[in-house]
Design an enzyme around this catalytic site. Structure first.
Site, PDB file in Angstrom:
ATOM      1  N   GLU A  40       0.641  -1.194  -0.044  1.00 50.32           N
ATOM      2  CA  GLU A  40      -0.051   0.042  -0.006  1.00 50.32           C
ATOM      3  C   GLU A  40       0.978   1.251   0.035  1.00 50.32           C
ATOM      4  O   GLU A  40       0.651   2.122  -0.601  1.00 50.32           O
ATOM      5  CB  GLU A  40      -0.929  -0.031   1.292  1.00 50.32           C
ATOM      6  CG  GLU A  40      -1.741   1.289   1.358  1.00 50.32           C
ATOM      7  CD  GLU A  40      -2.191   1.387   3.095  1.00 50.32           C
ATOM      8  OE1 GLU A  40      -2.324   2.442   3.312  1.00 50.32           O
ATOM      9  OE2 GLU A  40      -2.312   0.575   3.654  1.00 50.32           O
ATOM     10  N   ASP A  44       0.641   3.780  -3.208  1.00 55.55           N
ATOM     11  CA  ASP A  44       0.301   5.149  -3.073  1.00 55.55           C
ATOM     12  C   ASP A  44       1.185   6.192  -3.703  1.00 55.55           C
ATOM     13  O   ASP A  44       0.539   7.000  -4.432  1.00 55.55           O
ATOM     14  CB  ASP A  44       0.186   5.626  -1.384  1.00 55.55           C
ATOM     15  CG  ASP A  44      -0.150   6.977  -1.178  1.00 55.55           C
ATOM     16  OD1 ASP A  44      -1.241   7.530  -1.347  1.00 55.55           O
ATOM     17  OD2 ASP A  44       0.792   7.704  -0.686  1.00 55.55           O
ATOM     18  N   ASP A 113      -6.885   0.932   0.541  1.00 60.34           N
ATOM     19  CA  ASP A 113      -5.656   0.410   0.772  1.00 60.34           C
ATOM     20  C   ASP A 113      -5.579  -0.730  -0.375  1.00 60.34           C
ATOM     21  O   ASP A 113      -4.523  -1.018  -0.777  1.00 60.34           O
ATOM     22  CB  ASP A 113      -5.650  -0.307   2.078  1.00 60.34           C
ATOM     23  CG  ASP A 113      -5.627   1.072   3.208  1.00 60.34           C
ATOM     24  OD1 ASP A 113      -5.529   2.397   2.811  1.00 60.34           O
ATOM     25  OD2 ASP A 113      -6.034   0.750   4.314  1.00 60.34           O
ATOM     26  N   GLU A 116      -4.338   0.348  -3.769  1.00 64.69           N
ATOM     27  CA  GLU A 116      -3.171   1.065  -3.735  1.00 64.69           C
ATOM     28  C   GLU A 116      -1.988  -0.074  -3.689  1.00 64.69           C
ATOM     29  O   GLU A 116      -1.036  -0.285  -4.542  1.00 64.69           O
ATOM     30  CB  GLU A 116      -2.663   1.959  -2.623  1.00 64.69           C
ATOM     31  CG  GLU A 116      -3.433   3.243  -2.727  1.00 64.69           C
ATOM     32  CD  GLU A 116      -3.352   4.042  -1.507  1.00 64.69           C
ATOM     33  OE1 GLU A 116      -3.624   5.421  -1.713  1.00 64.69           O
ATOM     34  OE2 GLU A 116      -3.130   3.641  -0.491  1.00 64.69           O
TER      35      GLU A 116
END
Length: 230
Positions: A40, A44, A113, A116
Site C-alpha cells: 500500500e 500510494d 488500501d 494501492e
C-alpha cells in the site's frame, strides 16, 4: 500482464508472473503476514505519480494549485474505494474473522488500501510502463468528469451554493429522510430542495454529509449540467 482490457484488469493469479504478489496485495493485516501494508505504501506513491503526470499533460496551462486539488480529488479514499468496487476487490480480500464479520470488505478505507496495494503488486510484477498502462484507465472516467480547473476541489454543496448565490436565488434546504443500518454500516438518505428553480433530489450515503453531497451533486447536474450534456 496478459489482460486485453486494462480497465478491467484480471485479478486471477495466472495474470501475474508472481502470483504471491497478488495474494499479498489482497491480504488485510487482520489475516496475518504477509499482508498488504508495505505494498500500500508503494502503491500510494505510484498512484500519485501516475495521476500527477496525467493531469500535467491534460491541463498544460493550469497552475500547481489546481493540479494539486485535482489529484487529491482523484486519489481520495472514496474514489479509490469506487475503483475497488468496479474491480470487485471486496469479495477477494483475505481478512481475519473479526474484520470480515464487521463488514471490512465493504469499508472504503480497506478497499482503498487494497487498490494501492494492487497497483504496487502490478508494478513489482510487470514494471513501471505496464503498471501505468493497466492502472490509468481505472481513473479515466473520474478524470474525464472533473469540473473545470477553477472549480476543482470545491465539493458539490459548495458549488451548488455558489451557483445559486451567483443568480440571487434562495439557498437549498437539506432534509434527513431516513437513517438505517447497524452502527458500523449506517445509511443516510437526504433530500436537497431548491425553491428557484423548483426541484428536489435525493442522495444516500454512509454519513449525513456524504448523502447531502450526493443530493447536491444530483441537483447541480439538473441546473448546471456538464458542458457535453447540454
Amino acid at each position: 500482464m496478459g489482460s486485453s482490457d486494462p480497465s478491467r484488469h484480471s485479478l486471477t493469479a495466472p495474470a501475474f508472473g508472481r502470483p504471491e504478489l497478488l495474494a499479498q496485495a489482497l491480504t488485510h493485516r487482520s489475516a496475518g503476514s504477509p499482508h498488504n501494508e508495505r505494498l500500500e505504501f508503494l502503491g500510494d506513491a505510484l498512484v500519485n505519480l501516475f495521476i500527477a503526470e496525467a493531469l500535467y499533460a491534460r491541463w498544460p496551462q493550469v497552475d500547481e494549485g489546481a493540479l494539486t486539488r485535482a489529484r487529491a480529488e482523484l486519489v481520495r479514499e472514496s474514489a479509490l474505494a469506487s475503483i475497488a468496487r468496479e474491480l470487485d476487490l471486496g469479495p477477494r480480500l483475505t481478512m481475519g474473522p473479526g474484520e470480515m464479520k464487521s463488514g471490512g470488505h465493504r469499508r472504503d478505507s480497506i478497499l482503498a488500501d487494497a487498490v494501492e496495494a494492487l497497483v504496487a503488486a502490478i508494478y513489482l510484477d510487470a514494471g513501471f510502463e505496464a503498471c501505468r498502462a493497466a492502472v490509468l484507465p481505472w481513473f479515466e472516467p473520474a478524470m474525464a468528469a472533473l469540473p473545470p480547473p477553477h472549480k476543482v476541489g470545491k465539493d458539490a454543496k459548495t458549488r451548488l451554493q455558489e451557483w445559486l448565490q451567483g443568480r440571487q436565488k434562495p439557498l437549498p434546504v437539506y432534509t434527513l429522510l431516513s437513517e438505517s443500518g447497524e452502527e458500523h454500516a449506517k445509511q443516510f438518505r437526504v433530500r436537497c430542495e431548491l425553491l428557484q428553480p423548483p426541484l428536489a433530489t435525493e442522495g444516500e450515503g454512509g454519513s449525513r454529509r456524504a448523502a447531502e453531497q450526493i443530493a447536491a451533486d444530483a441537483a447541480l447536474a439538473l441546473v448546471d449540467p456538464p458542458r457535453g450534456a447540454r
